[in-house]
Every structure is written in structure tokens, then in C-alpha cells.
Design an enzyme around this catalytic site. Sequence first.
Site, short mmCIF file in Angstrom:
data_model
loop_
_atom_site.label_atom_id
_atom_site.label_comp_id
_atom_site.label_asym_id
_atom_site.label_seq_id
_atom_site.Cartn_x
_atom_site.Cartn_y
_atom_site.Cartn_z
N HIS A 9 14.49 -0.25 3.84
CA HIS A 9 13.49 0.13 2.86
C HIS A 9 14.08 1.79 2.25
CE1 HIS A 9 9.66 2.02 1.61
NE2 HIS A 9 8.93 1.08 2.42
N LYS A 55 0.65 -6.99 -6.00
CA LYS A 55 1.19 -6.37 -7.21
C LYS A 55 0.75 -7.38 -8.29
CE LYS A 55 5.77 -6.40 -7.55
NZ LYS A 55 6.07 -7.59 -8.72
#
EC number: 4.1.1.31
Length: 930
Positions: A157, A592
Amino acid sequence: MTGTSDSSVATSVPTASRAATEPLRDDIRLLGGILGDIVREQAGDDVFDLVERARVESFRVRRSEIDRADLAEMFTTVDTADAIPVIRAFSHFALLANVAEDIHRERRRAIHVRAGEPPQNSSLAATYAKLDAAPVDPEIAAAALTGALVAPVITAHPTETRRRTVFETQNRIMELMRMREWVSGDRSETDDVDAQLRRQILTLWQTALIRLSRLRIQDEIEVGLRYYDASLFEVVPRINAELRDALRTRWPDSGVLADPMLRPGSWIGGDRDGNPFVTADVVARATHRASETALERHLAELEVLERELSMSARLVTVTPELDRLADASGDESAFRADEPYRRAVRGVRTRLTATAARILGHPAVHAVAGDLPDYRDPAELLADLEIIDASLRSHGDGTVADDRLAQLRNSVEVFGFHLCGLDMRQNSEVHETVVAELLAWSGVHPDYASLPEDARVALLTRELATRRPLAGPHAEFSELTTKELGILRAAADAVDRIGPAAIPNYVISMCESVSDMLEAAILLAEVGLFDPDGEAGPRCPVGIVPLFETIEDLRHGAETLTATLEVPLYRALVANRGDSQEVMLGYSDSNKDGGYLAANWALYRAELDLVRVARETGIRLRLFHGRGGTVGRGGGPSYDAILAQPPGAVEGSLRITEQGEIIAAKYAEPRRARRNLEALVSATLESTLLDVEGLGDDAAPAYAVLDELAELARVAYADLVHDTPGFVDYFEASTPVAEIGALNIGSRPASRKPTQAISDLRAIPWVLSWSQSRVMLPGWYGTGTAFEKWVGDDADRLATLTDLYERWPFFRTVLSNMAQVMSKSDMGLAARYSELVPDVALREEVFGKISAEHERTLAMYRAITGHDDLLWDNPSLDRSVHNRFPYLEPLNHLQVELLRRYRSGDDSDNVRRGIQLTMNGLATALRNSG
């Protein structure tokens, strides 16, 4: 920095709770005061005065004593070189505030325990009490927990940018704060601890927070592995052992949990979807380093165990099996002639040394000399350890056996020779391209991509029924195909050397069809992992896992799975894998794609449909939840999220991604790791064995309501994100998304493809960008409109939503998570970021929609829940928001100013570093930023 002022918290924290939080406030004052002294000493009075002025003015903004623009004006003329230490000061304060809050949570928990209060939800003790109260039939429990698995899967990440040194210094500060609690009654000892705290915070101040170069995947692999030494080696085996003992005590004849339930996994080095830096060498390194970490740990523990088991044959009588093990060790030392346990352990060490040399290709650090055969698999090692255990117990040394030896046995059980399974992942489009090239080269079909779906499935099924490879030894392919085959061969080599646990799953991103599933099988067959003609039919040690990501894919996921299971060859493969099929659900891309509420409901509906398919086809379904750290990527408290799953969706098995700064927050040290792992296991047990949905016969009407709400929310979200002309331009200008890709943050590109399309942008930079700009859009947008339109002026409809909120864990969790993320949003700061958009008309249109929806969502939350306070059900986060958020204010203003300078052509090292530091500081302070 002098810590938190009383007036900053008094605005919303009730008097009754102020006394309980006073120790937290004292800790923040202490750490902030030390940091302030160090800033003055190290950076000078001018910097300290600027930091203090920014702090004081930030609190004045919080109390509405001055306008936010006045604070922003402070930074417009600040030299970039002077801004850097200011950013660092507030970033360090955020990190120290995290320590103080974690210590306070431990303190409050200890107070509850000492007061004799019932164990808190999300603890195993609370779960055991619920199981006892149910009660649960032992046969039902054993059946439900067959193959039980809880797997937190560590994932790389970009917002986890902390260096190992910072990580370790933070842990030392936490230990010192604990020690300060213990010695609080002794002034001299307290002073000594304070002096040590000062040294550690000084070290922290003089250590660079960010790296000079972009994080490589090799670095991310090492970052992921550090959590094993930090906590997982200690905590995971212990929880597994305690869990097994607790459940078998309750159901003694059930044989429940034959294998460890808690088994971590990893994606770091195997996830190549859109990441060109994952290569065959990276896969080899990831599996090698994981195996090396496990083997070195086992060997180190055996070395200590050999010293500890000093029992003499003159004083104890060992079992014949232990005698044989000792005699076979080859240890002829006269000093150990009467010490059979030491000789036996020496033999185990020698064999494991040989195992490590075979797997790793080099001697282990804790190697011992000897000439004994290696262990072919962990089961052989466990068999020897069990001989030692049985012998110790035979002469009354059960307490000895229950110490290091038991921990080692449990550790070998769960970590084996592989440490953690590395999942492979690639996009279905890449599979199609590679398979088409293989089929064309081998003469099977010249243009596979042109075939309709039925023809593809027929062709792939025929190919999978044969053992012949499609590529010959001298075949020449494109760069993509050559690279993909190399990666798969590295995976096959890891399975061959380390064992099947090294590569447990192959995840197919954007899986939409049966051919997408079978193409992955073709590639596994090409490297020898898929065998069509085993003793009982087709076999593959690697599970083929479809990942349903978009709203549309989630809607059709059950249909895709059903059609795949109707292919006889694939159904036989699943049968040979214990009738088990894993399916991954994508939280990030669905959000999204369709927005917060639509994505959450699409996931719930998909799970319901997949559970139905599993029951109809007789398979055991395991769901893999691709959750991120923030609510916009499926985040929020794990315990609540698992309990909010639909009936039948857990069934004893759960895999869940853990990412970035969330990993540090959860697993940086043993106590936090224990608490968070217990939450995963507790929720899995409760969801499996208890009725937690709470809807009963009212499920269908509730589902119908959510169907309507989700569609309204999707339309509202699409109106902004997909249908507003210029929205992408607004997003890129008003957030640091472009800088995330340009400033060496993370190892992978920000987009899967070099396009401006939102669909191609990775979910991490999408969410991170909105978090940095304090909009937090992915965690709430569209929900307010959906509620408002559905309710209208109908009081009965509003009452329906309130009833669902009170009775249905799913709906309550959706609203609670939304409230948590909205508590971290700030439309005033968001307006500052919107000023970076040069097109005034576009700025006013888009920000106008965002701010109006924000108000609408807040109003509907209050109407449905009856609570004005967004964090009424999360007091610890409420404390966090009020203690630290004024300290974030300067970071946001400085980020806006530096982005303005960067985009105006000042790409000096100081400006670039300043932007990176603000991103790091905000990510640290928000704790679940991307």
C-alpha cells in the site's frame, strides 16, 4: 508543541467522560511538550514560534474565533525551507498522538477488566459467552467449522511510507509509555522514563520520515515480513491453540478445528494486476524470503529449546520413541550422553537445517552441522516434536511441554515451511492475450480472441483435458507472454520446493465469464500446476479464484460461478479440492464504479446469490473480501463488518485483505495484534454459529428497500463522477492525485493504464486523494440523495429506515461507517483544495454538488438515527477527532500551498519533499487514509 488545550475538547465531550479521558490528555500534553522542546532546541526559536502560532490559530479556527482564510494566509509567504520543519512537527505529533490513543485504549480496557465487567464485544471471551448462552449443537458446530479459516492477507500500500527505523522508534515510545504507567508512583523512576522518552523523540525528530527513492516491491516484501517478528509469530500460534482448547472443552467429542483456524496470507510480490514491476524474480524472492523467515524462526526456537530441555536420563524415564529419536540424532557428545532431550532436539535441528538448505539453496543462519535427511514437509517435523511432547508429559513435565515446545508446535502447524501463502493475481484481459498467443503458436486456433464465449469454453475445456503443453522449449513469444509464463514458472517452482501452501490461490481480476476462469487454468496447466488426469480426475494445488469487482460483475457473479461449475471438468476439479470454491469480492472498484451505498448493497446481494449457488451445487463457498483501510474501500471496524455479512456468507471461513497504514495500526506490536486478530476470529465464529442478521421473516421487504435505495444512490453518484463534464479535470486539480504518481509514493503506477478514465485509476490513489483533500467522497457521496428521494415527505418511510437501522447489522454498519468517514471530512478545508481548480465555473459546479450532497447526507443520517453526533457510537474515534484534528489543519493548508507552488513550476527538492511529508503526516493522522 504543548499538547491539547482544554478548550479544544470542551466543545463536544461531556463532563462525565472528561475525567475518563484526562489520562489521555495528560499523555498527549507530555509527548507534545517533549516534542515542542525538541523542535525549539533543534530547529530554533523562529520555527518553534511558527509551529506554536499555527497550533494556536488552528484551535481558534476550531472554536470559530477566526476565519480559516486567516490561517491559510500564514503559509502563503512562508519559505519552503521553513515550512518543512513545521510539516515534520505536526506529522510527528500525529504519530505520537497515535501512541497516546493506543495506550489509552489499553488503559480503559484494563479498567473494565478490573471492574469485573463483562468482556467486550469482539473479544474471544465475549464470543465464548455468547456460544454458551445459545447453546450450539456440537455436531452442527463441527460441520460448520470444517476447514475453518480466518486469513488476514497483508497487501502492499503506497500510504504506508514509514521507514523501519520510524516504526521501531514508535514501538519503543509505546513501551516507555507503558512503563511510565507502571512506575507512576515513583518520581525518580518516572523522571528516568521521561528522559528515555526524550531520547527516543529526539531520535525520531532527527530521522527522515520518508525515503529518498520510490519504494520497490522488494522493499514492500520486507515491510510485510517485519510484522511476523513484531507480533504475528507470538500471537497467531497462541490464539490458534487457545481457540482449539476452548472449543474442544465445550464440544469434547466434536474433533473441531483439526487444523489451525488463523492463518495469515500475503499479496506482496504476487499481485501483478497493473503492476509491471512484478516479475518472476520478484515472485521467487517473495516466496523465498517468506520461507526463510519461517525456517529461521523455527531453527532459532529449536536452538533455545535444546538449551532448555536439560533433563537427565538419570533422573527421568523417557519414552522409547524419544530414545530412538535421540539415538538417531547423530549427536555423540559425551557431555550430552545422559541428556536425551537435548540430543533429540539436536537431531531435529540437523534435519531442519538440511530442509532449509534444500528449500533456500544456502545455509540458514541458525544452521547446525550434521548429516541427516531433510524433512519433506512440516508434518514430518511435527511428528518429531510430538514425540518430544509425549515423552515430557509421560514423566510429569506437562508444564514444560506447554511452554516453548507447545508454541513451536503451534507455530510449525500454522507457518510450516512457507510462512504465509502468496496469492497470485492478474487481470483477465492479460490472460486472454497470453492464452490467445499460446493457442496461435501451437496451431490450436489462429484467433482465439475472435471466438464467441461458447466456442472459447469448448476449446479451453478440450485443451485442459490433455497434458500436452502449448509452448515448446524453443517457442518465441511477445514480451508480455514471456513475462507471464516466467512468473507462473516461478510460482510452480515455489510449490515444488516449499510445498503447495506457498501459492494457495490464483485470483482473476475483472472476472466476467467462464472463459476467464478457464484461461487461468490453461496457464496453470502450462507450467505443470494443473493436472487433468490425477488419480481421481483433474487436480490443482492452486485455487482458481474469480474476483468480481464492478457493480455489474457483482450482479452477475453468481451466474458466472454457476456456469463455470456446469463445466464437468471444472466441477471435478472443485470436487478434488474438497468441494471448496473461493470467490473474491472487490470493495474498492465497486465503490469507485457505483458509489458507497450502491457498492455495499451490490456486495451484499452478490453474497446472497453466491450462497444460494453454493447450496444448490453442493460446494463450500469461501469469500475473500478485498477491503481497504478506509470506508471508501470497504474499511471500518472488521468485527462489525463481518457480523454485517448476509446469512451463510461466512460459514467458518473468511479471507480479508489488510493494507498499508492499517497493518501498522493493527499488527505493529503483540497487544494490538492480539486484539485485532481476536476480532476477526470472534466475528467469524459468531457469524457462523449464531443468528446475527436479525431480520427474520422481514428480510425480503428489507432487501427490496435497499434495492431501491442503492439504485437511487448509484444514479446520484454517476451524475457527479461519470456524467459531469470536466469532473476528471476537477478531481486532478483539486486533489494531489497527480503528485501521488509523480512523487515516488508506492511501488506501482497510480493507474492500470495510461488514461484519464476513472475506471482505469487504481482505487488506492482515488481514495487517498479524496482523503488528503478532506472530502472523503468515496465514503458517502450519493447516499444522502438516495435517502431523501426515497423518504420524500413520508414519515412511515423514514420510520422504516430507522427500524432497519436499529435491527439490521448490515444497515447499521453502513451508516456507522459512513458517519465515521464523514466525521473526518471537512468542507471548509475541501473548499481550499477546490481553489486549485483554475476553471472557476467547473469549480463552482462540482464543489457545489459535493457540498450540497454533504449537507443532505448529514441531515438524513440525523433523521434516520436520531443522533446529531456522528460518532455517538464510537467514543474512541470521537476523542481522536477532537484531540488531534486541529493539528491536521496546518498540514492541509501547507499541502495546498505547496501543491500551488509545484504546479506553478517550482519542482525543487524542498517542494517535492514537503508535499510528500504532508501526505505522510495526513495519512498517519487519519489512520485509514487509503
